[in-house]
Motif scaffolding. Structure first.
Motif, PDB file in Angstrom:
ATOM      1  N   UNK A 150     -33.835 -39.072  -8.068  1.00  0.00           N
ATOM      2  CA  UNK A 150     -32.085 -39.027  -7.710  1.00  0.00           C
ATOM      3  C   UNK A 150     -31.384 -38.467  -9.062  1.00  0.00           C
ATOM      4  N   UNK A 151     -31.972 -38.644 -10.153  1.00  0.00           N
ATOM      5  CA  UNK A 151     -31.376 -38.336 -11.435  1.00  0.00           C
ATOM      6  C   UNK A 151     -31.764 -36.678 -11.332  1.00  0.00           C
ATOM      7  N   UNK A 152     -32.541 -36.042 -11.193  1.00  0.00           N
ATOM      8  CA  UNK A 152     -32.834 -34.574 -11.288  1.00  0.00           C
ATOM      9  C   UNK A 152     -32.177 -34.226 -10.100  1.00  0.00           C
ATOM     10  N   UNK A 153     -31.746 -34.749  -8.835  1.00  0.00           N
ATOM     11  CA  UNK A 153     -30.931 -34.156  -7.910  1.00  0.00           C
ATOM     12  C   UNK A 153     -29.587 -34.170  -8.289  1.00  0.00           C
ATOM     13  N   UNK A 154     -29.060 -35.211  -9.042  1.00  0.00           N
ATOM     14  CA  UNK A 154     -27.815 -35.203  -9.565  1.00  0.00           C
ATOM     15  C   UNK A 154     -27.252 -34.066 -10.398  1.00  0.00           C
ATOM     16  N   UNK A 155     -28.338 -33.653 -11.460  1.00  0.00           N
ATOM     17  CA  UNK A 155     -28.293 -32.602 -12.245  1.00  0.00           C
ATOM     18  C   UNK A 155     -28.410 -31.303 -11.532  1.00  0.00           C
ATOM     19  N   UNK A 156     -28.905 -31.359 -10.413  1.00  0.00           N
ATOM     20  CA  UNK A 156     -29.166 -29.928  -9.717  1.00  0.00           C
ATOM     21  C   UNK A 156     -28.047 -29.685  -8.586  1.00  0.00           C
ATOM     22  N   UNK A 157     -27.191 -30.754  -8.220  1.00  0.00           N
ATOM     23  CA  UNK A 157     -26.222 -30.467  -7.226  1.00  0.00           C
ATOM     24  C   UNK A 157     -24.921 -30.755  -7.647  1.00  0.00           C
ATOM     25  N   UNK A 158     -24.521 -31.053  -9.020  1.00  0.00           N
ATOM     26  CA  UNK A 158     -23.471 -31.353  -9.705  1.00  0.00           C
ATOM     27  C   UNK A 158     -22.635 -29.944  -9.818  1.00  0.00           C
ATOM     28  N   UNK A 159     -21.384 -29.912  -9.192  1.00  0.00           N
ATOM     29  CA  UNK A 159     -20.880 -28.385  -9.382  1.00  0.00           C
ATOM     30  C   UNK A 159     -19.925 -28.495 -10.752  1.00  0.00           C
ATOM     31  N   UNK A 160     -20.115 -27.368 -11.311  1.00  0.00           N
ATOM     32  CA  UNK A 160     -19.200 -26.985 -12.521  1.00  0.00           C
ATOM     33  C   UNK A 160     -18.653 -25.781 -12.593  1.00  0.00           C
ATOM     34  N   UNK A 161     -17.608 -25.560 -13.278  1.00  0.00           N
ATOM     35  CA  UNK A 161     -17.195 -24.218 -13.372  1.00  0.00           C
ATOM     36  C   UNK A 161     -17.756 -23.381 -13.871  1.00  0.00           C
ATOM     37  N   UNK A 162     -17.873 -22.123 -12.877  1.00  0.00           N
ATOM     38  CA  UNK A 162     -18.781 -20.825 -13.490  1.00  0.00           C
ATOM     39  C   UNK A 162     -17.465 -19.772 -13.017  1.00  0.00           C
ATOM     40  N   UNK A 163     -18.171 -18.586 -13.041  1.00  0.00           N
ATOM     41  CA  UNK A 163     -17.520 -17.237 -12.799  1.00  0.00           C
ATOM     42  C   UNK A 163     -18.274 -16.385 -11.829  1.00  0.00           C
ATOM     43  N   UNK A 164     -17.486 -16.019 -10.695  1.00  0.00           N
ATOM     44  CA  UNK A 164     -18.158 -15.055  -9.938  1.00  0.00           C
ATOM     45  C   UNK A 164     -17.287 -13.762 -10.089  1.00  0.00           C
ATOM     46  N   UNK A 165     -18.137 -12.643  -9.602  1.00  0.00           N
ATOM     47  CA  UNK A 165     -17.529 -11.210  -9.931  1.00  0.00           C
ATOM     48  C   UNK A 165     -17.291 -10.497  -8.544  1.00  0.00           C
ATOM     49  N   UNK A 166     -15.961  -9.855  -8.703  1.00  0.00           N
ATOM     50  CA  UNK A 166     -15.562  -9.298  -7.589  1.00  0.00           C
ATOM     51  C   UNK A 166     -14.667  -7.940  -8.231  1.00  0.00           C
ATOM     52  N   UNK A 167     -14.306  -7.167  -7.223  1.00  0.00           N
ATOM     53  CA  UNK A 167     -13.570  -6.033  -7.735  1.00  0.00           C
ATOM     54  C   UNK A 167     -11.890  -6.006  -7.563  1.00  0.00           C
ATOM     55  N   UNK A 168     -11.080  -5.296  -7.991  1.00  0.00           N
ATOM     56  CA  UNK A 168      -9.674  -5.150  -7.772  1.00  0.00           C
ATOM     57  C   UNK A 168      -9.174  -4.099  -8.490  1.00  0.00           C
ATOM     58  N   UNK A 169      -7.800  -3.915  -8.272  1.00  0.00           N
ATOM     59  CA  UNK A 169      -7.422  -2.610  -8.671  1.00  0.00           C
ATOM     60  C   UNK A 169      -6.068  -2.872  -9.626  1.00  0.00           C
ATOM     61  N   UNK A 170      -5.928  -2.142 -10.370  1.00  0.00           N
ATOM     62  CA  UNK A 170      -4.280  -2.032 -11.254  1.00  0.00           C
ATOM     63  C   UNK A 170      -3.957  -0.770 -11.569  1.00  0.00           C
ATOM     64  N   UNK A 171      -2.768  -0.495 -12.077  1.00  0.00           N
ATOM     65  CA  UNK A 171      -2.116   0.765 -12.264  1.00  0.00           C
ATOM     66  C   UNK A 171      -2.134   1.023 -13.787  1.00  0.00           C
ATOM     67  N   UNK A 172      -2.759   2.233 -14.184  1.00  0.00           N
ATOM     68  CA  UNK A 172      -2.749   2.696 -15.404  1.00  0.00           C
ATOM     69  C   UNK A 172      -1.547   3.980 -15.783  1.00  0.00           C
ATOM     70  N   UNK A 173      -1.135   4.024 -16.926  1.00  0.00           N
ATOM     71  CA  UNK A 173      -0.326   4.994 -17.016  1.00  0.00           C
ATOM     72  C   UNK A 173      -0.741   6.378 -16.945  1.00  0.00           C
ATOM     73  N   UNK A 174      -0.010   7.270 -16.559  1.00  0.00           N
ATOM     74  CA  UNK A 174      -0.466   8.838 -16.197  1.00  0.00           C
ATOM     75  C   UNK A 174       0.503   9.611 -17.181  1.00  0.00           C
ATOM     76  N   UNK A 175      -0.567  10.593 -17.653  1.00  0.00           N
ATOM     77  CA  UNK A 175       0.429  11.475 -18.778  1.00  0.00           C
ATOM     78  C   UNK A 175       0.422  12.817 -18.020  1.00  0.00           C
TER      79      UNK A 175
END
Length: 647
Positions: A150-175
Motif C-alpha cells: 500500500x505504501x508503494x502504491x501511494x508513492x506510485x499514484x500520488x499526482x504532483x505538479x510536472x510539465x508537459x510539452x506542446x507548441x504555440x505561436x507568438x509574433x516577432x518584430x520584423x525589420x
C-alpha cells in the motif's frame, strides 16, 4: 425426505473427488480457487501503465489538472483509498499462496498448535502477542511486509505538479520595413509615432522617451554580488530579464497572448534573431572630441572628430553654469558612418569619464529565449551567428545616435544625471571586485569596466525598445513557433513506480511457480484452517484425544507447565507443543486428531494418548486417566511427559 448437511471440509482423496449424489464435492471450483489471483490483472495493468507513463513522459492536463489543484485534500484521500485497495490485492494474493501451501502440507504432515497459530497469523496477517519468540518475529516480519504494498502504491499514484510539452505561436518584430526607425528631431511633439496602452509606452525615440528606464539600467549594470543581474523589461508587463537581454525578448508579454493566455502554461522557449552587442571602452588621450565654452555663458560645445566621423566633425551644445557638471557623448552624425564609436568628454566634476571612448560591435546572432511565465523571468542565450537581418544598419545606427540625445537631455545647470548613473555602476563594480577577489585593480580599470557595463545595458534596452515599437506601433511582425511547457500532473515518482512494478512481477512469478509446483493446487481440499466452522467441525470429529492430552500437561497445582518465555503476554502454557494432524474418513470428511492416536499407535510410541479413560505413557504402560494426573503429579521424575510435548 431427509437431506444431508452441506459440510465442505473434505480431503482431496480419490473417492472424495467424485461428486456425490447429495451434491457435495471435495474440490474447489475454478472461480473459488483462482478468484483472488485474478485481482492481479488490475494491479498488473495499472503498474504497466504507470511504467509506460514514466517512460514516455505522459502527463495529465486540462480539466483534471484544474480539479486536482482545486481540491487537493480530496485527491489525497482518493489516493490513500486506492493505494489501500491495490495493496490489499497484493497482500490477499500473498496470503492466499501461504494459505494454500500450508493447507496442502497439513494434509500430509503433522504440526504443533503453535505452528498452526503461526500459519493463521501469517495468512491473515496479524500479530499474535501470545506466540513464542521463535514464531513471533517471523509473524511480525510478515505483518510489516503486508504494509509495504500500500505504501508503494501511494508513492506510485500520488499526482504532483510536472510539465508537459506542446507548441504555440507568438509574433516577432520584423525589420523588412524600417521606415519608422530613424533619428527624429528633438522638438516637442515630433519624436516619431508612439503608442500608450495598459501594457506600456512604445515609441521610436528611446533616447528621449525612455530616459528613466535607461538611467536605471545604467546605474544597476554592475550589480553587487550578482553574476546574472535581474532588470525589468521596459514596459508594464512585469517581466524581467535574468542577465543580458541582447536586445531580444520584446514580444514577451506583448505579442504572446496565444501562449500566456493559457492559465496552465508554465513557460515557453523560442528563437529570435538579434544583435549581439560587444562594447569595448578605453581611455583615448588623443581624443579630438572636447568640451569648450561658447559666446553664451551657459552654453558649452562638445565638438571634434571621432574615429568614424565622415564629412565633418561632431558638434552638440550643452548647458551648465561653469561646465563642470557636463557629461557629453559624441556619435558620428553621418549616415555613411558605421556608427560604432561613442566618445565622452566631461567637465571637472566627472573627470574620471573624460576622454573615454567606447567601440560597439554588432554581430547578427540567433538567440534562445526562455520565458518563465510563473516567475515572469526571461533568459536569453546566444546560439550562433546568422546573416544580417537589417543590412542597411538602420537599427544599429539610429540606436547609437540615441546616446548623444540621452546625454544632452540628462545634463542640467548643476548635475549630469547620466554621469551619476555611470558613477553608480563604477562604484558597484569596485565593491563587487573587492568582495569577490583580492587581485589588485586600478581606478581606471574599474571606471572602464563600469562604463562598459552601463553602455552595454543601455544598448540592449534600446534595441528591445525598438523591437517593441515595431510590434506594437508599426505592426511589423512575423509569426514564430515556440515550445510551450504546460503545468500538468505526473503520477508517482520513478523509484516507487519501478518498485511496485517489480513487486507485482515477483508476486505474479510466485503465483505461477506455485501453480506449476502444485499442478494447479490439485491436492487442495475444502478444509480451511482459517474458517472457524471448519476447525470446530473437524476437531469435533477427532474426538477428545487433543483435549485429554492438553489436560495431561497440567501440573499438580492445576497450572500448565511453562516451556517458553513470552514477549508481551502471559507465559507459555504448554498447549502449543501439542501435535495434531488431519485425517479423512471413507467419505473424505476431515478430522483433527492428536499425533500418536489410534492412527499412529502402530508406528509412533512414547506419545501421550488418552482414550477410553486411559493415557499411554510408554510402549507397554497404560494407566487409567483419572489416576494419570495424580501419578504424574506425585512422581514427576518417574513419569515424565514425553519430550514430544515439551518442545
Amino acid at each position: 425426505m431427509s437431506m444431508s448437511p452441506r459440510q465442505f471440509t473434505f480431503l482431496p482423496t480419490v473417492n472424495a473427488r467424485k461428486k456425490r449424489k447429495d451434491g457435495r464435492t471435495a474440490e474447489y471450483g475454478h472461480w473459488i480457487r483462482y478468484s483472488t489471483f485474478y485481482g492481479l490483472l488490475i494491479t498488473t495493468g495499472l503498474a504497466s501503465t504507470l511504467l509506460a507513463a514514466d517512460t514516455f513522459k505522459w502527463r495529465v492536463t486540462g480539466s483534471f489538472f484544474i480539479l486536482a489543484n482545486r481540491f487537493p485534500s480530496s485527491v489525497a484521500l482518493t489516493v490513500q483509498l486506492l493505494a489501500a485497495f491495490f495493496g490489499l490485492i497484493h497482500v490477499a494474493a500473498i496470503c492466499r499462496l501461504i494459505n494454500y501451501a500450508l493447507r496442502i502440507r497439513l494434509t500430509k504432515s503433522s504440526v504443533t498448535l503453535d505452528v498452526l497459530r503461526t500459519w493463521v497469523d501469517m495468512s491473515i496477517p496479524r500479530i499474535d502477542w501470545d506466540l513464542p519468540l521463535r514464531f513471533f518475529f517471523p509473524v511480525l516480519f510478515v505483518v510489516f511486509l503486508s504494509l509495504v504494498p500500500a505504501a508503494l502504491w501511494a508513492g506510485s499514484i500520488t499526482p504532483f505538479i510536472s510539465r508537459a510539452v506542446t507548441s504555440g505561436t507568438l509574433l516577432l518584430p520584423s525589420y523588412e520595413d524600417v521606415s519608422f526607425i530613424k533619428e527624429y528631431p528633438m522638438e516637442i511633439g515630433n519624436t516619431g509615432p508612439s503608442l500608450r496602452n495598459s501594457k506600456g509606452f512604445f515609441g521610436y525615440s528611446p533616447g528621449t522617451q525612455q530616459i528613466g528606464n535607461l538611467l536605471s539600467s545604467a546605474a544597476a549594470a554592475s550589480s553587487i554580488g550578482k553574476t546574472r543581474p535581474v532588470h525589468p523589461k521596459m514596459d508594464n508587463t512585469q517581466f524581467s530579464f535574468k542577465g543580458r537581454s541582447y536586445g531580444v525578448g520584446a514580444p514577451v508579454g506583448l505579442a504572446d497572448v496565444a501562449i500566456s493566455g493559457n492559465k496552465q502554461a508554465a513557460g515557453y522557449i523560442y528563437q529570435e534573431e538579434g544583435y549581439l552587442t560587444n562594447v569595448t571602452c578605453i581611455y583615448n588621450s588623443s581624443s579630438q572630441f572636447q568640451l569648450s565654452p561658447t559666446f553664451n555663458a551657459w552654453i558649452y560645445a562638445a565638438s571634434g572628430n571621432l574615429p568614424d566621423s565622415i564629412e565633418s566633425p561632431e558638434y552638440s551644445s550643452y548647458i551648465g553654469i561653469d561646465g563642470k557638471a557636463i557629461v557629453a557623448m559624441g556619435v558620428s552624425h553621418s549616415e555613411s558612418s558605421a556608427r560604432r564609436y561613442i566618445a565622452i568628454t566631461t567637465g571637472e566634476s566627472y573627470r574620471f569619464l573624460n576622454n573615454t571612448q567606447c567601440e560597439l560591435v554588432f554581430t547578427p546572432t540567433l538567440f534562445n529565449v526562455t520565458v518563465d511565465l510563473s516567475n515572469l523571468n526571461i533568459t536569453v542565450n546566444p546560439i550562433s551567428t546568422v546573416p544580417d537581418f537589417n543590412p542597411q544598419r538602420n537599427l544599429t545606427r539610429t540606436m547609437v545616435r540615441q546616446f548623444e540625445l540621452l546625454s544632452n537631455d540628462l545634463t542640467n545647470l548643476y548635475v549630469s544625471l547620466l554621469g551619476d548613473a555611470l558613477n553608480s555602476s563604477i562604484a558597484a563594480y569596485n565593491m563587487s571586485r573587492i568582495s569577490a577577489s583580492r587581485d589588485p585593480f586600478t581606478e581606471d580599470e574599474a571606471t572602464l569596466a563600469g562604463l562598459t557595463n552601463s553602455i552595454t545595458a543601455m544598448a540592449d534596452d534600446m534595441l528591445v525598445s525598438y523591437a517593441s515599437a515595431q510590434v506594437m506601433v508599426g505592426k511589423f511582425f512575423t509569426s514564430q513557433s515556440a515550445v510551450v511547457y504546460l503545468y500538468s500532473l505526473q503520477f508517482g515518482q520513478r523509484a516507487y513506480i519501478y518498485a511496485i512494478f517489480t513487486l507485482n512481477l515477483l508476486i505474479l512469478l510466485a503465483v505461477a511457480a506455485e501453480a506449476i509446483r502444485t499442478h494447479g493446487w490439485r491436492d487442495l481440499g475444502r478444509f480451511n484452517y482459517l474458517d472457524p466452522r471448519d476447525l470446530i467441525i473437524a476437531a469435533s470429529r477427532g474426538g477428545t484425544d487433543v483435549a485429554a492430552a492438553a489436560d495431561a500437561l497440567a501440573a499438580g497445582d492445576g497450572k500448565k507447565i511453562m516451556k517458553h518465555v513470552w514477549l508481551l503476554s502471559d507465559p507459555d502454557e504448554g498447549n502449543g507443543a501439542l501435535g495434531v494432524r488431519l485425517k479423512g474418513d471413507e467419505d473424505g470428511h476431515v478430522s483433527i486428531v492428536l499425533v500418536g492416536g489410534d492412527e499412529d499407535r502402530a508406528t509412533r510410541t512414547g506419545i501421550c494418548h488418552a482414550k477410553a479413560g486411559y493415557i499411554r505413557l510408554g510402549k507397554h504402560v497404560s494407566i487409567p486417566y483419572h489416576r494419570s494426573i495424580t501419578a504424574m503429579t506425585q512422581s514427576p521424575r518417574n513419569h515424565r511427559i514425553p519430550n514430544k510435548f515439551q518442545r
